[in-house]
Motif scaffolding. Sequence first.
Motif, mmCIF file in Angstrom:
data_model
loop_
_atom_site.group_PDB
_atom_site.id
_atom_site.type_symbol
_atom_site.label_atom_id
_atom_site.label_comp_id
_atom_site.label_asym_id
_atom_site.label_seq_id
_atom_site.Cartn_x
_atom_site.Cartn_y
_atom_site.Cartn_z
ATOM 1 N N ARG A 1 16.006 -48.895 -22.527
ATOM 2 C CA ARG A 1 16.232 -50.365 -23.292
ATOM 3 C C ARG A 1 17.470 -50.871 -22.352
ATOM 4 N N ALA A 2 17.399 -52.062 -21.974
ATOM 5 C CA ALA A 2 18.401 -52.847 -21.070
ATOM 6 C C ALA A 2 19.140 -53.919 -21.630
ATOM 7 N N TYR A 3 20.336 -54.345 -21.487
ATOM 8 C CA TYR A 3 20.826 -55.387 -22.114
ATOM 9 C C TYR A 3 21.642 -56.092 -21.304
ATOM 10 N N SER A 4 21.569 -57.476 -21.198
ATOM 11 C CA SER A 4 22.201 -58.413 -20.493
ATOM 12 C C SER A 4 23.445 -58.445 -20.746
ATOM 13 N N ALA A 5 24.328 -59.272 -19.958
ATOM 14 C CA ALA A 5 25.597 -59.082 -20.213
ATOM 15 C C ALA A 5 26.153 -59.886 -21.438
ATOM 16 N N LYS A 6 25.335 -61.109 -21.628
ATOM 17 C CA LYS A 6 25.647 -61.846 -23.269
ATOM 18 C C LYS A 6 25.046 -60.865 -24.330
ATOM 19 N N GLU A 7 24.254 -59.949 -24.037
ATOM 20 C CA GLU A 7 23.921 -59.178 -25.264
ATOM 21 C C GLU A 7 24.778 -57.876 -25.302
ATOM 22 N N MET A 8 25.494 -57.514 -24.224
ATOM 23 C CA MET A 8 26.306 -56.462 -24.129
ATOM 24 C C MET A 8 27.972 -56.918 -24.629
ATOM 25 N N GLU B 1 9.578 -53.714 -29.987
ATOM 26 C CA GLU B 1 9.224 -52.093 -29.484
ATOM 27 C C GLU B 1 7.819 -51.585 -29.846
ATOM 28 N N GLN B 2 7.001 -52.263 -30.837
ATOM 29 C CA GLN B 2 5.696 -52.037 -31.139
ATOM 30 C C GLN B 2 4.861 -52.368 -29.902
ATOM 31 N N ALA B 3 5.223 -53.662 -29.266
ATOM 32 C CA ALA B 3 4.217 -54.205 -28.069
ATOM 33 C C ALA B 3 4.637 -53.123 -26.658
ATOM 34 N N LEU B 4 5.934 -52.902 -26.749
ATOM 35 C CA LEU B 4 6.199 -51.826 -25.518
ATOM 36 C C LEU B 4 5.262 -50.468 -25.766
ATOM 37 N N MET C 1 13.119 -61.972 -26.639
ATOM 38 C CA MET C 1 12.175 -60.665 -25.694
ATOM 39 C C MET C 1 13.482 -59.614 -25.423
ATOM 40 N N ILE C 2 12.867 -58.377 -25.687
ATOM 41 C CA ILE C 2 13.697 -57.291 -25.485
ATOM 42 C C ILE C 2 13.243 -56.749 -23.839
ATOM 43 N N THR C 3 14.335 -56.545 -23.397
ATOM 44 C CA THR C 3 14.497 -56.110 -21.875
ATOM 45 C C THR C 3 14.307 -54.425 -22.011
ATOM 46 N N TYR C 4 13.570 -54.066 -20.902
ATOM 47 C CA TYR C 4 13.235 -52.409 -20.660
ATOM 48 C C TYR C 4 13.219 -52.280 -19.448
ATOM 49 N N VAL C 5 13.677 -51.260 -18.723
ATOM 50 C CA VAL C 5 13.522 -50.797 -17.173
ATOM 51 C C VAL C 5 12.353 -49.443 -17.422
ATOM 52 N N GLY C 6 11.551 -49.604 -16.718
ATOM 53 C CA GLY C 6 10.514 -48.301 -16.706
ATOM 54 C C GLY C 6 10.855 -47.760 -15.567
ATOM 55 N N LEU C 7 10.819 -46.392 -15.717
ATOM 56 C CA LEU C 7 10.965 -45.491 -14.461
ATOM 57 C C LEU C 7 9.541 -44.316 -14.500
ATOM 58 N N MET C 8 8.925 -44.708 -13.480
ATOM 59 C CA MET C 8 7.442 -43.966 -13.432
ATOM 60 C C MET C 8 7.444 -42.967 -12.031
ATOM 61 N N SER C 9 6.462 -42.057 -12.371
ATOM 62 C CA SER C 9 6.175 -41.013 -11.438
ATOM 63 C C SER C 9 4.745 -40.882 -11.315
ATOM 64 N N PHE C 10 3.985 -40.799 -10.095
ATOM 65 C CA PHE C 10 2.514 -40.779 -10.264
ATOM 66 C C PHE C 10 2.193 -39.195 -10.350
ATOM 67 N N THR C 11 0.894 -39.275 -11.077
ATOM 68 C CA THR C 11 0.597 -38.239 -11.715
ATOM 69 C C THR C 11 -0.257 -37.291 -10.422
ATOM 70 N N ASP C 12 -0.871 -36.256 -10.581
ATOM 71 C CA ASP C 12 -1.802 -35.826 -9.414
ATOM 72 C C ASP C 12 -3.112 -37.042 -9.218
ATOM 73 N N LYS C 13 -3.515 -37.448 -10.425
ATOM 74 C CA LYS C 13 -4.613 -38.329 -10.417
ATOM 75 C C LYS C 13 -4.256 -39.400 -9.581
ATOM 76 N N GLY C 14 -3.176 -40.018 -9.989
ATOM 77 C CA GLY C 14 -2.589 -41.520 -9.306
ATOM 78 C C GLY C 14 -2.143 -41.106 -7.785
ATOM 79 N N LEU C 15 -1.873 -39.878 -7.513
ATOM 80 C CA LEU C 15 -1.777 -39.750 -6.015
ATOM 81 C C LEU C 15 -3.110 -39.757 -5.540
ATOM 82 N N GLN C 16 -4.127 -38.880 -5.991
ATOM 83 C CA GLN C 16 -5.236 -38.982 -5.449
ATOM 84 C C GLN C 16 -5.764 -40.234 -5.078
#
Length: 97
Positions: free
Chosen positions: A82-89, A60-63, A1-16
Amino acid sequence: MITYVGLMSFTDKGLQTLKDTTKRAAAAKEAAKKTGVNIRELLWTMGECDLVCVLEAEDEQALAAFSLATAMQGNVRSHSLRAYSAKEMDKILAKIP
């Protein structure tokens, strides 16, 4: 499995419809599974981003499929890192001449 960090911000629709954000998050976790993505952690944050999540994807295609499906909902804008564990690093560092 590949690890990712997602950073998200609400849109106007999301805030409503902000009061539904936890319900949308639960639905997103279920939708993620259908595309081969596991949302390990989802946190609501204060500051530049409104949400931060840790995801694991089969590839990557799944993400990409999950990210596009989420974008189509129109509630958040996201950036994936894309995030890496200590072992991967350690494996990466071992390849440096």
